[in-house]
Design a protein around this motif. Sequence first.
Motif, mmCIF file in Angstrom:
data_model
loop_
_atom_site.group_PDB
_atom_site.id
_atom_site.type_symbol
_atom_site.label_atom_id
_atom_site.label_comp_id
_atom_site.label_asym_id
_atom_site.label_seq_id
_atom_site.Cartn_x
_atom_site.Cartn_y
_atom_site.Cartn_z
ATOM 1 N N VAL A 177 -0.076 13.612 -9.223
ATOM 2 C CA VAL A 177 -1.419 13.334 -8.744
ATOM 3 C C VAL A 177 -1.702 14.228 -7.546
ATOM 4 C CG1 VAL A 177 -2.959 11.571 -7.812
ATOM 5 C CG2 VAL A 177 -1.267 10.960 -9.542
ATOM 6 N N SER A 178 -2.861 14.883 -7.523
ATOM 7 C CA SER A 178 -3.190 15.779 -6.417
ATOM 8 C C SER A 178 -3.269 14.979 -5.124
ATOM 9 C CB SER A 178 -4.513 16.485 -6.688
ATOM 10 O OG SER A 178 -5.567 15.553 -6.674
ATOM 11 N N PRO A 179 -2.941 15.623 -3.987
ATOM 12 C CA PRO A 179 -2.992 14.915 -2.699
ATOM 13 C C PRO A 179 -4.365 14.330 -2.410
ATOM 14 C CG PRO A 179 -1.794 16.980 -2.480
ATOM 15 C CD PRO A 179 -2.388 16.973 -3.845
ATOM 16 N N SER A 180 -5.424 15.067 -2.716
ATOM 17 C CA SER A 180 -6.772 14.575 -2.415
ATOM 18 C C SER A 180 -7.087 13.332 -3.248
ATOM 19 C CB SER A 180 -7.802 15.674 -2.693
ATOM 20 O OG SER A 180 -7.741 16.073 -4.039
ATOM 21 N N ALA A 181 -6.668 13.316 -4.533
ATOM 22 C CA ALA A 181 -6.923 12.149 -5.378
ATOM 23 C C ALA A 181 -6.114 10.940 -4.896
ATOM 24 C CB ALA A 181 -6.591 12.471 -6.826
ATOM 25 N N ASP A 182 -4.859 11.198 -4.468
ATOM 26 C CA ASP A 182 -4.021 10.106 -3.976
ATOM 27 C C ASP A 182 -4.637 9.473 -2.723
ATOM 28 O OD1 ASP A 182 -1.356 8.646 -3.993
ATOM 29 O OD2 ASP A 182 -1.308 9.587 -2.006
ATOM 30 N N ARG A 183 -5.108 10.326 -1.796
ATOM 31 C CA ARG A 183 -5.721 9.792 -0.580
ATOM 32 C C ARG A 183 -7.002 9.040 -0.890
ATOM 33 N NH1 ARG A 183 -3.906 14.831 1.446
ATOM 34 N NH2 ARG A 183 -5.964 15.760 1.127
ATOM 35 N N LEU A 184 -7.756 9.532 -1.876
ATOM 36 C CA LEU A 184 -9.004 8.869 -2.238
ATOM 37 C C LEU A 184 -8.722 7.473 -2.801
ATOM 38 C CD1 LEU A 184 -12.059 9.013 -2.541
ATOM 39 C CD2 LEU A 184 -11.725 10.087 -4.779
ATOM 40 N N LEU A 185 -7.680 7.343 -3.620
ATOM 41 C CA LEU A 185 -7.331 6.030 -4.176
ATOM 42 C C LEU A 185 -6.933 5.054 -3.063
ATOM 43 C CD1 LEU A 185 -5.287 7.016 -7.373
ATOM 44 C CD2 LEU A 185 -7.619 6.130 -7.252
ATOM 45 N N ARG A 186 -6.140 5.545 -2.121
ATOM 46 C CA ARG A 186 -5.737 4.680 -1.011
ATOM 47 C C ARG A 186 -6.949 4.260 -0.184
ATOM 48 N NH1 ARG A 186 -0.222 4.832 -0.103
ATOM 49 N NH2 ARG A 186 0.910 6.363 -1.382
ATOM 50 N N LEU A 187 -7.861 5.218 0.032
ATOM 51 C CA LEU A 187 -9.058 4.925 0.802
ATOM 52 C C LEU A 187 -9.893 3.851 0.116
ATOM 53 C CD1 LEU A 187 -11.042 5.607 3.119
ATOM 54 C CD2 LEU A 187 -11.960 7.420 1.658
ATOM 55 N N LEU A 188 -10.104 4.012 -1.175
ATOM 56 C CA LEU A 188 -10.900 3.043 -1.921
ATOM 57 C C LEU A 188 -10.235 1.662 -1.933
ATOM 58 C CD1 LEU A 188 -12.028 5.260 -4.940
ATOM 59 C CD2 LEU A 188 -13.412 4.512 -2.996
ATOM 60 N N ASP A 189 -8.921 1.655 -2.003
ATOM 61 C CA ASP A 189 -8.197 0.389 -1.984
ATOM 62 C C ASP A 189 -8.393 -0.331 -0.659
ATOM 63 O OD1 ASP A 189 -5.207 -0.965 -1.367
ATOM 64 O OD2 ASP A 189 -6.092 -1.386 -3.338
ATOM 65 N N GLN A 190 -8.351 0.469 0.433
ATOM 66 C CA GLN A 190 -8.552 -0.132 1.749
ATOM 67 C C GLN A 190 -9.962 -0.689 1.893
ATOM 68 O OE1 GLN A 190 -7.497 3.049 4.329
ATOM 69 N NE2 GLN A 190 -5.286 2.750 4.114
ATOM 70 N N MET B 11 0.823 -1.206 0.000
ATOM 71 C CA MET B 11 0.000 0.000 0.000
ATOM 72 C C MET B 11 0.857 1.256 0.000
ATOM 73 S SD MET B 11 -3.112 -0.537 -0.292
ATOM 74 C CE MET B 11 -3.594 1.105 0.150
ATOM 75 N N LYS B 12 2.024 1.203 0.564
ATOM 76 C CA LYS B 12 2.852 2.391 0.649
ATOM 77 C C LYS B 12 3.212 2.908 -0.723
ATOM 78 C CE LYS B 12 7.079 4.095 2.747
ATOM 79 N NZ LYS B 12 8.248 3.797 3.588
ATOM 80 N N ASP B 13 3.375 2.019 -1.677
ATOM 81 C CA ASP B 13 3.803 2.425 -3.015
ATOM 82 C C ASP B 13 2.637 2.473 -3.990
ATOM 83 O OD1 ASP B 13 6.433 2.577 -2.145
ATOM 84 O OD2 ASP B 13 6.722 0.420 -2.519
ATOM 85 N N MET B 14 1.446 2.683 -3.472
ATOM 86 C CA MET B 14 0.265 2.732 -4.336
ATOM 87 C C MET B 14 0.403 3.896 -5.329
ATOM 88 S SD MET B 14 -2.709 1.897 -5.424
ATOM 89 C CE MET B 14 -3.169 0.665 -4.225
ATOM 90 N N THR B 15 0.211 3.609 -6.614
ATOM 91 C CA THR B 15 0.219 4.621 -7.669
ATOM 92 C C THR B 15 -1.042 4.489 -8.485
ATOM 93 O OG1 THR B 15 1.336 3.201 -9.258
ATOM 94 C CG2 THR B 15 2.736 4.543 -7.816
ATOM 95 N N LEU B 16 -1.292 5.487 -9.312
ATOM 96 C CA LEU B 16 -2.476 5.464 -10.165
ATOM 97 C C LEU B 16 -2.426 4.255 -11.098
ATOM 98 C CD1 LEU B 16 -5.052 6.766 -11.315
ATOM 99 C CD2 LEU B 16 -3.579 8.125 -12.824
ATOM 100 N N ARG B 17 -1.246 4.027 -11.665
ATOM 101 C CA ARG B 17 -1.111 2.919 -12.611
ATOM 102 C C ARG B 17 -1.359 1.572 -11.911
ATOM 103 N NH1 ARG B 17 1.220 2.801 -17.513
ATOM 104 N NH2 ARG B 17 2.116 4.878 -17.183
ATOM 105 N N SER B 18 -0.789 1.394 -10.671
ATOM 106 C CA SER B 18 -0.965 0.123 -9.967
ATOM 107 C C SER B 18 -2.412 -0.062 -9.525
ATOM 108 C CB SER B 18 -0.020 0.072 -8.761
ATOM 109 O OG SER B 18 -0.333 1.095 -7.837
ATOM 110 N N PHE B 19 -3.075 1.062 -9.151
ATOM 111 C CA PHE B 19 -4.478 0.973 -8.752
ATOM 112 C C PHE B 19 -5.334 0.504 -9.931
ATOM 113 C CE2 PHE B 19 -8.734 2.554 -7.969
ATOM 114 C CZ PHE B 19 -8.941 2.268 -6.623
ATOM 115 N N GLN B 20 -5.049 1.073 -11.137
ATOM 116 C CA GLN B 20 -5.806 0.665 -12.323
ATOM 117 C C GLN B 20 -5.548 -0.805 -12.654
ATOM 118 O OE1 GLN B 20 -4.595 4.401 -14.705
ATOM 119 N NE2 GLN B 20 -6.479 3.689 -15.698
ATOM 120 N N ASP B 21 -4.289 -1.206 -12.544
ATOM 121 C CA ASP B 21 -3.961 -2.600 -12.865
ATOM 122 C C ASP B 21 -4.623 -3.566 -11.882
ATOM 123 O OD1 ASP B 21 -0.547 -1.754 -13.850
ATOM 124 O OD2 ASP B 21 -2.458 -1.688 -14.954
#
Length: 685
Positions: A41-54, A1-11
Motif C-alpha cells: 500500500v502506498s504511504p499516502s494511501a496508508d496515511r489517508l486510511l489512518r486519517l479517515l479512521d481517526q 490503530m498501529k496495526d491498521m491494514t487495508l483489510r481491517s479498515f474494510q472490515d
Amino acid sequence: MKDMTLRSFQDRYGLNNREIAELIGCSLPTIQKWRAGQISVSPSADRLLRLLDQVAQGQSERLAIAMQTIRGDIPSPAGGIEGGADLGINAPERTAEPGSVLGVGGADIESKLTAEHRFRTMVGVQPSAICLWNLGGVITYANEAFGRLFSSKCSHLIGQRWIDLLMERDREEMEKQLPEILRIGKRMRLSHILIEAGANLHTVEWTLLPIPDRDGLVREWMSVGQNITEEIRVKRDLLDRLRMETLVAEISKRFIHITPDNLNEEIQNCLERLGTQTGSDRVYLFLYSADSSRFSNTHEWCAEGVLSCQPMLQNLPASRYTWWIRELSAGRPINLYSMDQFPEEAFMEQATLKSQGIQSVLVLPINSRSRQLGFLGFDSVSQRRVWRDAEISLLAVASDIFAKALESVDLQSVVAKNHRYREVAAELANLCTWIWHLDGDGLQFSSGIKPILGYDLQGHEIIEFDRWLDFIHAEDHARAMTCVDEIRSGASASLELELRLIHREGAFRWCCLRGEVADRAADGRPMILAGAMWDITKGREAELRLQRSKDFYRSILQNFPILVWRSDAEGRRDYFNEAFIGYTNKSLTELISGGWLDCLHPDDREEYLTLFGKSFKEQRPFTRVVRVRGHEGEYRWMRETCNPIVDARGVFIGVVGAMQDESGLQLIQTQRRIGEYHPDGTLPL
C-alpha cells in the motif's frame, strides 16, 4: 490503530473493494493487488486510511496532530511533485482560510482529497507518459498515455518495475545507473531510450523527477516520457529526401547528353549510385524484347558480399509472369515487404524471387508513351525492408528519367540510320526517281512513289506542276517556291528540299527531294531537273521526339529547386536556371555578364577561381563548398558539383554545375565542434 491494514479498515467499516478504490482514488485492480499482497500500500494511501479512521472515531485532537504530520505529503502539483511545471499543471495554492487550522476540521480533509483527485485527473489526461514508482522501481501509478506507450492497460503495469519495460540494451544500462540516480536524488533527463510496444519501436526521452516528503526524504519518483520517434523520423526523412533529390538531379543531368556509345557505362554508374544511396543489396534494370514477349536483366549492381543473379535472368518468357507484367503494364510499382505477400496466381514470380534469396523488393515500371521498355528493381537480401512513400515517389522520377534516356538513345539510333538512308538514296536514287520538265512544267515519277505516297502512277504519268503544288503542305509552299525560282532563274543548279507531301489516305509524309540540272537549252537555261525522293517521316519524327526529350531535361534543370548553371568550352557561363536567378535576384543578362562572381563571398572567390580553373582545364569533375550571397544579402553555404559535358562525338563542349544549400549541415558541423550536437541525437544535460 498501529496495526491498521487495508483489510481491517474494510472490515471495520463494511466497505467493498470498489468502494474503497473510489474513496482512495485509485483503480480497482490496484486494490485487489494490495489485498493479495502483490504490492505494498502506498504511504499516502496508508496515511489517508489512518486519517479517515481517526475522523470516524471522533478523535479530534489526534486528528489535528495527524494532519500536521501529513501536511503537504499527499502528492499534488503544488507541493508533492518537484518539477510539476514541466507537466503543464497549474495547481491551486495550498493555503488555509482565515480562522481555520489545517488538519483540525473535516473541511481540510475534504480539501486534501479534492487536491489528490484533481492531481490524478490532471496527470491522467496529460499527453506525456507519466508514472510514479517507489525506491524499488515498482510502478505505483500510471496515466493513460503511459499505458498507450506500452500498448497495455495502466492496471496491468502497476506493480511492475519500470526498468523491466525497457528494451534489453537500455535495461541493463539503467540497472547500473539506478542506484546512483537514487543516491543523488536530483532531477535527471535520459535521452533516446528505445521501447518496443507490440510491433512498434519508439524512441522516448525520459525526465526523472524525485518527490521528497515533508522531511525532505525522497521516497517516490515520477517519470515523464516524451515520444520523439516522429521527430527523429522526420529529420531522417528530410536528410534522405535531400540526398535522393540531389542524386536524381545528377542522374537527369548525366542523361541529357547520353549516347548509344556511353549508354551502358552511364546506366551502370547510376545503378551503383542508387543502390548506395538507398541502402539496397541489389539494383538492376530489365528490358523487354522488341515484341515484349521476353525480358532480360541487362544491367545489375550488387553490394559487397551479395550474389549476382544476372546470368540466370536472361530471355525470360513474359507469358510465365503474367501477374508481374500486368502490374507493371498498368504503371503500378511492385512493393513487397515479404515474399509471402504475393497473390496465389503469382506463384512463379514468388519462386523466382525466393531462389535469389530476396527478403523484400521494390520494382518500378519503365514505360514510354508508346510501349513498355522494362523495369527498375531494388532487392533487400539481408533483411526485410519497408519503403516509404517519399522514397518510392523519388525513385519513380528516376525510372521516368531512365525511360527518357532509353527512348532518346533509340531515337538517336533511328536518326543515325536515317542519315545513312539518305546517303544511299542520293547515291543510288532507287527509292523514287523523278524528272522535272521545266519547259513543259510537269513532273514524272517512278513507281517508287507508291510506297511513299500511295499513288500508283502507271506508265510514268506526267503531273502538272500546279497540281503537284497541291500535294505540298501549306506551310512548306513558300520554301518550295523559293527553291523553284532559284532553279528557273539559274541562281542554283541543284535542289535539296525537305517538305511534307500529302499521302493518298490524307496524312502528310515528310519527304526529301534531291536533284540537279540534267539538261540545258542552248542559251543556258535549265531544261531538265532529275533527282530522287524518299520518305524521311520516321527520321523527322524521331528528331522531333529527340528535341522534345532534350527540352524535357532542360525543363527539369530550369525548374529544379537547386541552383544550376552551364558554361561553354571557353569557360564562359551562358546559362543559369530560374532557381539561380531567384536566389541572387539578378537577371540572366547580369549573371551571364559576370554578375555571378559578385555573389561569391570575397574570402572564397580567389581560391574558388583557382581550383575551378584547374579542373576546367583538365576537363574533370569539380566539387567545392563556397558561400553565395542571396537577394537579401545573406551568405549561405553551397556545395557546388561540376561535371564536364561532351557532344555525341565525344568532344568537350563545356561544363554543367549545380549548387546545393548545405547551410544546415554546416551548422550541425559547427555545433558538433562546440559540443552542442550529438550524432545520436542526445541532448546535453
